[in-house]
Design a protein around this motif. Structure first.
Motif, mmCIF file in Angstrom:
data_model
loop_
_atom_site.group_PDB
_atom_site.id
_atom_site.type_symbol
_atom_site.label_atom_id
_atom_site.label_comp_id
_atom_site.label_asym_id
_atom_site.label_seq_id
_atom_site.Cartn_x
_atom_site.Cartn_y
_atom_site.Cartn_z
ATOM 1 N N CYS A 194 3.304 2.323 3.842
ATOM 2 C CA CYS A 194 3.616 0.931 3.443
ATOM 3 C C CYS A 194 3.443 0.719 2.026
ATOM 4 C CB CYS A 194 2.216 0.184 4.206
ATOM 5 S SG CYS A 194 2.659 0.436 5.774
ATOM 6 N N ASN A 195 4.118 -0.331 1.435
ATOM 7 C CA ASN A 195 3.817 -0.679 -0.008
ATOM 8 C C ASN A 195 2.653 -1.369 -0.327
ATOM 9 O OD1 ASN A 195 4.125 -2.236 -2.536
ATOM 10 N ND2 ASN A 195 6.329 -2.231 -2.118
ATOM 11 N N PRO A 196 1.795 -0.827 -1.026
ATOM 12 C CA PRO A 196 0.377 -1.327 -1.282
ATOM 13 C C PRO A 196 0.598 -2.532 -1.794
ATOM 14 C CG PRO A 196 0.899 0.418 -2.825
ATOM 15 C CD PRO A 196 2.179 0.415 -1.952
ATOM 16 N N GLY A 197 1.427 -2.890 -2.582
ATOM 17 C CA GLY A 197 1.783 -4.322 -3.322
ATOM 18 C C GLY A 197 2.048 -5.402 -2.113
ATOM 19 N N TYR A 241 5.237 -2.405 -8.437
ATOM 20 C CA TYR A 241 6.160 -1.568 -9.498
ATOM 21 C C TYR A 241 5.339 -0.177 -9.752
ATOM 22 C CZ TYR A 241 8.033 -0.497 -14.136
ATOM 23 O OH TYR A 241 8.676 0.183 -15.142
ATOM 24 N N PHE A 242 4.035 -0.038 -9.502
ATOM 25 C CA PHE A 242 3.673 1.434 -9.928
ATOM 26 C C PHE A 242 3.636 2.182 -8.426
ATOM 27 C CE2 PHE A 242 2.368 -0.888 -13.383
ATOM 28 C CZ PHE A 242 2.691 -0.004 -14.697
ATOM 29 N N LYS A 243 4.053 1.611 -7.337
ATOM 30 C CA LYS A 243 3.728 2.090 -6.083
ATOM 31 C C LYS A 243 4.103 3.726 -5.869
ATOM 32 C CE LYS A 243 8.196 1.107 -3.878
ATOM 33 N NZ LYS A 243 9.114 0.647 -2.813
ATOM 34 N N THR A 276 0.116 -10.290 -9.377
ATOM 35 C CA THR A 276 -0.696 -8.982 -9.406
ATOM 36 C C THR A 276 -0.055 -7.958 -8.416
ATOM 37 O OG1 THR A 276 -2.799 -10.276 -9.677
ATOM 38 C CG2 THR A 276 -2.870 -8.262 -8.316
ATOM 39 N N SER A 277 0.492 -8.481 -7.153
ATOM 40 C CA SER A 277 0.984 -7.886 -5.957
ATOM 41 C C SER A 277 2.366 -7.027 -6.647
ATOM 42 C CB SER A 277 1.256 -8.345 -5.002
ATOM 43 O OG SER A 277 0.011 -8.941 -4.189
#
Length: 211
Positions: A139-142, A181-183, A175-176
């Motif tokens: 899953c995308n952490p953001g 972007y850095f996922k 923030t998310s």
């Protein structure tokens, strides 16, 4: 040593961003948001509440992310709490316009959390859940971070007012987005942790032949 420096940087950035949100009276999400709300209601320093509220999440972290990640998280939470309490003592009372505070605080917290995630650490609570879901379910952490943060902000939406609530949602969205972007870098960091744990758990046996 380099990793510890980055963890310290991530804690410092997140502490600065949280302080900006606090002084602009904008809520944030996660356990930090819950801590801010409880701090407003009880007048207990944010750093103290934030440290205590994260304790139950450490068990979940040990079970799913290992001791290395958990100890780094405990260090990060403790360091953030100390920095935040120190800033409250040192800095004079000031206020920031809500719109400026929401954007600036959201950006700084986003870079702070991303720095921690990329160095196999977190600030506990919902951060741990987001990284576990990325590790287990890709899953995308953001996105996960935004959903959980949105729930927390919604709890205080009616008590803080419509405009302030919208700015709080804007802040967590910023923030998310930065975390998203850095996922890929965050995922690589988690994969390296998993690989190292497998290597340590199943050491390679070598056979020495005698001629």
């Amino acid at each position: 040593m380099k990793r510890l420096c980055y963890i310290g940087l991530g804690c410092f950035l997140t502490s600065v961003g949280t302080s900006i949100l606090h002084h602009s009276h904008v809520l944030t999400g996660g356990t930090a948001g819950l801590s801010l709300m409880m701090s407003y209601l009880s007048n207990i320093p944010f750093g103290v509440v934030f440290f205590l509220i994260n304790i139950p999440f450490y068990v979940l972290s040990v079970m799913n992310m290992g001791w290395n990640f958990t100890l780094s998280t405990i260090l990060s939470v403790t360091l953030l709490s100390v920095i935040t309490v120190g800033m409250d003592w040192i800095l004079p009372s000031f206020s920031i316009p809500m719109s400026i505070g929401a954007v600036t605080g959201g950006v700084i917290i986003g870079f702070g959390l991303s720095t921690l995630f990329m160095n196999r650490a977190s600030l506990g609570g919902f951060n741990i859940l987001a990284l576990i879901l990325q590790k287990r379910r890709n899953c995308n952490p953001g996105t996960i971070n935004f959903i959980l943060d949105f729930v927390v902000v919604s709890l205080g939406f009616y008590s803080i007012g419509f405009w302030q609530g919208l700015l709080s949602i804007l802040s967590i969205a910023i923030t998310s987005s930065i975390i998203s972007y850095f996922k890929n870098k965050i995922a690589l960091s988690n994969q390296s942790t998993t690989s190292n744990s497998h290597v340590n758990r199943y050491p390679v046996k070598t056979t020495v032949r005698m001629n």
